[in-house]
Scaffold this active site. Structure first.
Site, PDB file in Angstrom:
ATOM      1  N   LYS A  32      -9.656  -6.380  -2.521  1.00  0.00           N
ATOM      2  CA  LYS A  32      -9.948  -4.962  -2.805  1.00  0.00           C
ATOM      3  C   LYS A  32     -11.389  -4.641  -2.424  1.00  0.00           C
ATOM      4  CE  LYS A  32      -6.314  -4.688  -6.153  1.00  0.00           C
ATOM      5  NZ  LYS A  32      -5.826  -5.071  -7.463  1.00  0.00           N
ATOM      6  N   ASP A  72      -4.060   3.483  -9.609  1.00  0.00           N
ATOM      7  CA  ASP A  72      -2.891   2.605  -9.566  1.00  0.00           C
ATOM      8  C   ASP A  72      -1.597   3.420  -9.737  1.00  0.00           C
ATOM      9  OD1 ASP A  72      -2.826  -0.133  -9.085  1.00  0.00           O
ATOM     10  OD2 ASP A  72      -3.649  -0.646 -11.043  1.00  0.00           O
ATOM     11  N   GLN A 125      -6.701  -4.782 -13.639  1.00  0.00           N
ATOM     12  CA  GLN A 125      -5.885  -5.786 -12.960  1.00  0.00           C
ATOM     13  C   GLN A 125      -4.899  -6.409 -13.949  1.00  0.00           C
ATOM     14  OE1 GLN A 125      -6.050  -6.276  -9.635  1.00  0.00           O
ATOM     15  NE2 GLN A 125      -4.399  -7.780  -9.698  1.00  0.00           N
TER      16      GLN A 125
END
Ligand code: GUN
Length: 282
Positions: free
Chosen positions: A54, A121, A98
């Site tokens: 990322k 997300d 995460q």
């Protein structure tokens, strides 16, 4: 038939270094610097390697990114407080936590805390609901990346049969909705589906996200279909997907590899979502 390999690595690189980079330059002219925060709890190897990718992709597109690291013993309250701070920080446009999280932290509580306008997300109930209703929203990254890969093959999904294997909130369910929005006929399968092979037999596109190594092989898919493999597993030091690539690539017209398929597209979609959030928030 020997399948064309759809390189997610190449598609992502093109999107990042052209489209997204240009959008960032436009935002920079208005003094807006898109910024992503990744919350990483614990020291899981797989999570650390996703997070490193990322950061790499953020640099390619020219956005800022930061990792907030916490010990696996961090309290749920501390994470919720940090998310609150991020929600209130005008210099931050996107945040992701995460997954997976340690068992003592509620994923539902954590996701519910994220401001939907910064939920890059696409996991919050607000954004999932908007996706379901067909409203403009931040779409979760793996499904978004899959749709971009299908688009890169020139496939028009209207009237096509798409079989999705796997019903997770992160991949199976949202990708099914996105395919429906493009007028595909969607069949959802999962671990309790009876006679899976019959559901695959007339598929034009097969999307596999079950989390089981080589769950689908070439004998189960029809000649000429497109295969999207979302899985990634390390078996004795070698990476493989949910699809047996060797046999499936002899039947499919196009197939995604593991690694270098869906993975890079997911990260690219995350960067794109951060830029979209920055365009909206300002
Ligand atoms: N863990 C595995 N995939 C994902 C993802 O797409 N987002 C987050 N936040 N965690 C993940």
């Amino acid at each position: 038939m020997v399948a064309k390999v759809i390189s997610g690595r190449e598609v992502a690189e093109t999107i990042l270094t052209t489209d997204l980079k240009n959008k960032v330059l436009e935002l920079n002219k208005k003094n807006i610097k898109p910024k992503l925060i990744v919350i990483l709890v614990g020291d899981m190897k797989a999570s650390a390697s996703y997070v490193a990718q990322k950061e790499k992709f953020a640099v390619k597109a020219g956005i800022e990114s930061d990792i907030m690291r916490f010990e696996a013993t961090v309290t749920e309250e501390e994470i919720l407080t940090q998310i609150d701070n991020i929600n209130n920080d005008k210099s931050i446009h996107g945040v992701i936590v995460q997954l997976p999280l340690p068992d003592h932290i509620s994923v539902t509580k954590v996701l519910n805390k994220i401001d939907p306008s910064k939920d890059v997300d696409g996991f919050t109930p607000t954004n999932v609901g908007k996706l379901f209703l067909g409203e403009d929203t931040l779409v979760s990254c793996t499904p978004k990346g899959i749709m971009q890969m299908l688009a890169s093959t020139g496939t028009n999904l209207s009237g096509k049969n798409v079989t999705v294997v796997g019903r997770s909130n992160i991949v199976g369910k949202p990708v099914a909705i996105l395919c429906l929005q493009q007028h595909a006929t969607v069949t959802m399968c999962h671990s309790r589906t009876k006679d899976l092979n019959s559901k695959l037999a007339d598929a034009d596109v097969v999307i596999v996200a079950v989390g089981i190594p080589k769950f689908i092989n070439g004998d189960q898919i029809p000649e000429g279909c497109i295969v999207i493999d979302v899985g990634i597993h390390n078996i004795d030091g070698k990476l493989c997907g949910d699809v047996d690539f060797e046999s499936a690539s002899q039947k499919a017209s196009a197939i995604t590899p593991v690694p270098g398929g869906v993975g890079p597209m997911t990260v690219c979609a995350l960067i794109e979502n951060t830029i979209i959030a920055a365009e909206r928030i300002g």
